[in-house]
Design a protein around this motif. Structure first.
Motif, PDB file in Angstrom:
ATOM      1  N   GLU A 112      -3.717  -1.209  -0.396  1.00  0.00           N
ATOM      2  CA  GLU A 112      -3.640  -0.878  -1.820  1.00  0.00           C
ATOM      3  C   GLU A 112      -2.825   0.394  -2.066  1.00  0.00           C
ATOM      4  O   GLU A 112      -2.962   1.368  -1.321  1.00  0.00           O
ATOM      5  CB  GLU A 112      -5.039  -0.674  -2.410  1.00  0.00           C
ATOM      6  CG  GLU A 112      -5.872  -1.927  -2.497  1.00  0.00           C
ATOM      7  CD  GLU A 112      -7.196  -1.658  -3.208  1.00  0.00           C
ATOM      8  OE1 GLU A 112      -7.191  -0.918  -4.218  1.00  0.00           O
ATOM      9  OE2 GLU A 112      -8.224  -2.179  -2.741  1.00  0.00           O
ATOM     10  N   GLY A 134       0.823  -1.197   0.000  1.00  0.00           N
ATOM     11  CA  GLY A 134       0.000   0.000   0.000  1.00  0.00           C
ATOM     12  C   GLY A 134       0.859   1.249   0.000  1.00  0.00           C
ATOM     13  O   GLY A 134       1.985   1.260  -0.511  1.00  0.00           O
ATOM     14  N   CYS A 158      -5.247   2.249   2.856  1.00  0.00           N
ATOM     15  CA  CYS A 158      -3.883   2.772   2.648  1.00  0.00           C
ATOM     16  C   CYS A 158      -2.844   1.665   2.841  1.00  0.00           C
ATOM     17  O   CYS A 158      -1.806   1.648   2.174  1.00  0.00           O
ATOM     18  CB  CYS A 158      -3.596   3.914   3.619  1.00  0.00           C
ATOM     19  SG  CYS A 158      -4.745   5.290   3.523  1.00  0.00           S
TER      20      CYS A 158
END
Length: 340
Positions: A302, A285, A299
């Motif tokens: 990804e 992420g 967050c």
């Protein structure tokens, strides 16, 4: 004709060490326009210097560019031979390195080092090269350039050595000058002189300048546009005004908070807590997730998209139209005006 001088697309650079692959630069894209001054900021280890060593093709083993393209005047530098790159470096693109004492050869005079660069790239006599070298020493503000031409590096002060490095870098009138922490180890007065000189020469010679630094205060004085890097990625990009007065990424906000300010209130500087990510195992992420006050579950899981706001863009999920409204984040988007 395009006004883009340098275009970097999806650059990936890694260091292949005995403990694994360090993914130093990950899918970085940006451009430098003709005549502009671009600032590249971020903490140590964010990928600033490695990005431009990749551009210059000066990475040492075990570093290697593994993907992307680097277009200079429309030609991919990654496809150039070593001999072709030697012709470009110092002529079309020049770089000022961090430490002028280790960058200058101690056994050759300053003048001879400038003459060597000029004759390497230009078909001129030694006398013509010497005349140009003296002119360059004068241009960068070295007093008595005719006599200083014969001095060795140890006979110059730190500030004078940095000026000599700038003279060497500019001796072939490059289209692009890359300055990597050009004021390192210089006192405040000399720093101001060097920055003023770079800004003046940028306008006078109409060349593009890239200033690599960790100091946003320096960027405010010299640059027109800024790239903020962290964890081998570009977190945010925009004009100096956008970055200082309307930062979009929490990392940029954190950098702004750490700038000392002249104020009657004796407040402590606010450091960014935590440490940068381990690029042996980069997070899937956002790399700033574990240091961000506004981090959400997405967050961590990804990589954020880039969100465009006018000419400004940032890689943060908080800019998504479906993201929750966070009052403190919205307040800090006021940049230096809000005390961020």
């Amino acid at each position: 004709m395009s006004d883009i001088l340098l275009e970097v697309n999806n650059l990936e650079t890694s260091f292949f060490t005995h403990i694994g692959e360090v993914k130093a630069i990950r899918n970085v894209s940006f451009n430098v326009k003709s005549g502009e001054s671009l600032g590249v900021v971020g903490e140590s280890g964010s990928g600033k210097s490695v990005t431009f060593l990749s551009v210059m093709r000066l990475l040492q083993h075990p570093g290697k560019v593994i993907g992307g393209e680097i277009l200079f005047n429309g030609e991919d530098l990654l496809k150039k031979t070593t001999k072709e790159m030697r012709r470009i470096r110092g002529d079309k693109i020049s770089m000022i390195f961090q430490d002028p004492m280790t960058s200058l050869n101690p056994v050759y005079t300053i003048g001879n080092q400038i003459v060597e660069i000029i004759q390497e790239h230009n078909n001129v006599s030694k006398k013509e090269a010497k005349d140009r070298a003296i002119k360059m020493l004068d241009m960068v503000g070295i007093p008595s350039p005719e006599s200083r031409f014969s001095n060795y590096p140890h006979e110059f002060s730190g500030g004078m050595r940095q000026r000599a490095m700038i003279a060497i870098a500019l001796s072939c009138y490059p289209e692009l000058l890359i300055a990597d922490e050009p004021t390192t180890a210089l006192d405040v007065t000399i720093q101001a002189q060097i920055l003023s000189l770079i800004k003046e020469l940028n306008k006078k010679l109409n060349m593009s300048t890239v200033l690599i630094t960790h100091d946003l205060g320096i960027v405010a004085k010299v640059c027109t546009r800024v790239i903020v890097m962290y964890g081998g990625l570009i977190m945010e990009e925009g004009s100096v005004k956008d970055i200082f007065y309307n930062p979009l990424h929490p990392y940029t906000m954190g950098l702004l908070k750490s700038i000392p300010r002249l104020s009657s209130n004796k407040t402590r500087l606010v450091p960014i807590p935590g440490t940068p990510p381990d690029l042996l195992k980069p997070p899937k992420g956002c790399p700033f997730y574990n240091r961000c006050n506004f981090a959400m579950n997405i967050c961590k899981e990804e990589m954020p998209l880039y969100y465009q706001r006018g000419l400004q863009k940032a890689m943060c999920w908080l800019l998504d139209e479906d993201a929750p409204r966070v009052e403190e984040y919205e307040r800090q988007k006021g940049g230096v005006r809000s005390g961020a």
